[in-house]
Write an enzyme that holds these catalytic residues in place. Structure first.
Site, PDB file in Angstrom:
ATOM      1  CG  ASN A   1      77.055 -22.417 -26.315  1.00  0.00           C
ATOM      2  OD1 ASN A   1      76.159 -22.824 -27.056  1.00  0.00           O
ATOM      3  ND2 ASN A   1      78.116 -21.799 -26.776  1.00  0.00           N
TER       4      ASN A   1
ATOM      5  CB  CYS B   1      89.140 -11.019 -31.572  1.00  0.00           C
ATOM      6  SG  CYS B   1      90.132  -9.811 -32.439  1.00  0.00           S
TER       7      CYS B   1
ATOM      8  N   GLY C   1      82.654 -33.357 -25.741  1.00  0.00           N
ATOM      9  CA  GLY C   1      81.309 -33.055 -26.215  1.00  0.00           C
ATOM     10  C   GLY C   1      81.332 -32.829 -27.722  1.00  0.00           C
ATOM     11  CB  THR C   2      83.872 -31.194 -29.897  1.00  0.00           C
ATOM     12  OG1 THR C   2      83.817 -29.953 -29.206  1.00  0.00           O
ATOM     13  CG2 THR C   2      84.098 -30.960 -31.375  1.00  0.00           C
TER      14      THR C   2
ATOM     15  CB  THR D   1      93.311 -47.673 -25.038  1.00  0.00           C
ATOM     16  OG1 THR D   1      93.894 -48.668 -25.881  1.00  0.00           O
ATOM     17  CG2 THR D   1      93.456 -48.076 -23.585  1.00  0.00           C
TER      18      THR D   1
ATOM     19  CD  GLN E   1      77.249 -24.818 -21.682  1.00  0.00           C
ATOM     20  OE1 GLN E   1      77.111 -24.695 -20.467  1.00  0.00           O
ATOM     21  NE2 GLN E   1      78.414 -24.633 -22.286  1.00  0.00           N
TER      22      GLN E   1
ATOM     23  CB  SER F   1      81.058 -32.142 -22.424  1.00  0.00           C
ATOM     24  OG  SER F   1      82.418 -31.872 -22.214  1.00  0.00           O
TER      25      SER F   1
ATOM     26  CG  HIS G   1      85.079 -29.444 -20.034  1.00  0.00           C
ATOM     27  ND1 HIS G   1      85.174 -28.083 -20.151  1.00  0.00           N
ATOM     28  CD2 HIS G   1      84.723 -29.904 -21.246  1.00  0.00           C
ATOM     29  CE1 HIS G   1      84.906 -27.731 -21.402  1.00  0.00           C
ATOM     30  NE2 HIS G   1      84.617 -28.827 -22.083  1.00  0.00           N
TER      31      HIS G   1
HETATM   32  N1  PLP Z   1      78.173 -28.063 -27.194  1.00  0.00           N
HETATM   33  C1  PLP Z   1      77.966 -27.014 -26.400  1.00  0.00           C
HETATM   34  C2  PLP Z   1      76.589 -26.436 -26.270  1.00  0.00           C
HETATM   35  C3  PLP Z   1      79.019 -26.454 -25.689  1.00  0.00           C
HETATM   36  O1  PLP Z   1      78.815 -25.386 -24.918  1.00  0.00           O
HETATM   37  C4  PLP Z   1      80.310 -27.018 -25.836  1.00  0.00           C
HETATM   38  C5  PLP Z   1      81.471 -26.428 -25.150  1.00  0.00           C
HETATM   39  O2  PLP Z   1      81.521 -25.242 -24.902  1.00  0.00           O
HETATM   40  C6  PLP Z   1      80.467 -28.138 -26.666  1.00  0.00           C
HETATM   41  C7  PLP Z   1      79.373 -28.624 -27.329  1.00  0.00           C
HETATM   42  C8  PLP Z   1      81.793 -28.797 -26.833  1.00  0.00           C
HETATM   43  O3  PLP Z   1      82.113 -29.594 -25.720  1.00  0.00           O
HETATM   44  P1  PLP Z   1      83.651 -29.964 -25.436  1.00  0.00           P
HETATM   45  O4  PLP Z   1      84.300 -28.735 -24.884  1.00  0.00           O
HETATM   46  O5  PLP Z   1      83.601 -31.092 -24.446  1.00  0.00           O
HETATM   47  O6  PLP Z   1      84.248 -30.379 -26.730  1.00  0.00           O
END
Ligand code: PLP
Length: 396
Positions: A152, A326, A71-72, A238, A180, A200, A202
């Site tokens: 999130n 932290c 997702g990042t 790939t 989310q 994403s 996971h």
């Molecule tokens: N965006 C949001 C709102 C998220 O909660 C997260 C992960 O916690 C991400 C992006 C990042 O996704 P990924 O963990 O697949 O990189």
């Protein structure tokens, strides 16, 4: 001790059906999806079937789905991809103050190192962004606005269709981080009116390390990763065939059971909040009471640190997360709660419970008892808690 897992916004366990769907591509069908022999064609077929499943969940054409490594990465690709494609013509970027760091830090980077001009859109006390406030942020040079569909930390769901309409009027593109929201809310890209959307695997009971970006046909986007012509030259490398198959399967399963699951999650979340509210004084719920993700509950426990609650719950077999990070020995309060105007001392006492499909009412009831004990113990040691361990008080 069986763990009670209340941290589904961090990640979810893989569904057995997802693992089953992936296994053949880890074990037997190992071909490279770019190879033209039969092993390669088998892998390609699986990737394209997964693309169709994701496209169906988004209400878009399969050619508009780009698979990414997370997702990042999808967020980075959206923001940097548009910025570099439009640089020189439009170099102004907007995002909300409560975006995930996968968006916020990208804007900060582009501002610091690539000359972007930026605007950070504020939110109200419940975490909502206002379309009129967005209108005031936009200029003729705005290239892209990024506002997440659901947050999130606190779960607040944004009025994305209204926000994207404001952007269209000014010719700015709109990206939403639906990491989310996907699998829980309607993510039809046409209804949302978005040009780009990240998700994403996971977070929806799929594998880690795979995500996707919806890119509306005709959207100008520079690629971040150069190499081969994979993903229609939008993301070289790939393909992670098994991961992509897992994402497709997880997306389809999420769509099939969405309404029923959301109803159950909302009931469990409300049960948890009612339990906490009646058993523990001096607590506050963060976020919007209705416009929110079904399984997310963010609570501030006054006079104590969320991180201490989290550690005590962990010892009792309950996994959740705290709103503060932290950093170098000091507790950095969450940027989301800060943007919502939550006072620092309260924000430091925040804990996020995020429920999932396997949680039960019994787990919730037991958790309330454990949370009650943990909070009472921590308050009894807290130098700032009023005398009497907050035995009576008001919840807000
Ligand atoms: N965006 C949001 C709102 C998220 O909660 C997260 C992960 O916690 C991400 C992006 C990042 O996704 P990924 O963990 O697949 O990189």
């Amino acid at each position: 001790m069986k763990m009670t897992y209340f941290d589904h916004n961090a990640t979810t366990p893989m569904r057995p059906e997802v693992l089953e769907a992936m296994l053949p591509y880890l074990r037997d069908h190992f071909g490279n999806a770019s190879s033209i022999h039969s092993a390669g064609r088998e892998a390609r077929k699986a990737v394209e079937e997964a693309r169709i499943k994701v496209a169906r969940a988004l209400g878009c054409d399969q050619s508009e789905v780009v698979f990414t490594g997370s997702g990042t990465e999808a967020d980075n690709q959206a923001v940097k991809g548009v910025f570099f494609a439009l640089r020189g013509k439009r170099d102004h970027l907007v995002c909300s103050k409560i975006e995930h760091h996968a968006v916020l830090h990208v804007l900060e980077h582009l501002e610091k190192h690539h000359g972007a001009r930026t605007c950070y859109l504020g939110v109200d006390g419940q975490g909502l962004a206002d379309p009129e406030a967005l209108r005031a942020c936009l200029t003729d040079a705005t290239a892209l606005v990024s506002v997440m569909l659901a947050n999130n930390e606190v779960g607040t769901v944004q009025p994305v269709a209204e926000l994207s309409a404001v952007c269209r009027e000014r010719g700015a593109l709109f990206h939403t981080d639906a990491v989310q929201a996907f699998g829980k809310l309607d993510c039809d890209v046409k209804k949302l009116g978005v040009d780009l959307l990240s998700l994403s695997a996971h977070k929806i009971y799929g594998p880690k390390g795979v995500g996707a970006l919806y890119v509306r046909k005709g959207t100008r986007l520079h690629s971040l990763v150069h190499g081969g012509g994979h993903e229609r030259s939008r993301r070289a490398g790939t393909e992670n065939v098994a991961g992509i198959v897992g994402l497709g399967e997880a997306a389809q399963l999420a769509m099939d059971g969405r309404e029923q699951e959301c109803k159950k999650l909302a009931e469990l979340r409300d049960r948890l909040w009612r339990g906490i509210q009646s058993a523990i004084p001096e607590v506050r719920r963060n976020g919007h009471p209705d416009k929110t993700l079904p399984g997310t509950l963010s609570v501030c426990f006054r006079y104590i640190e969320g991180e201490s609650v989290l550690l005590m719950l962990d010892m009792k077999g309950i996994a959740c997360s705290s709103g503060s990070a932290c950093t170098s020995g000091s507790l950095e309060p969450s940027h989301v709660l800060a943007a919502m105007g939550v006072p620092v001392e309260e924000a430091q006492g925040s804990v996020r419970f995020s429920l999932g499909r396997d949680n039960t009412g019994d787990e919730v009831d037991r958790a309330v008892e454990v949370i009650k004990e943990a909070v009472a113990k921590l308050r009894s040691m807290s130098p700032i808690a009023p005398a009497g361990n907050c035995g009576s008080g008001t919840a807000s």
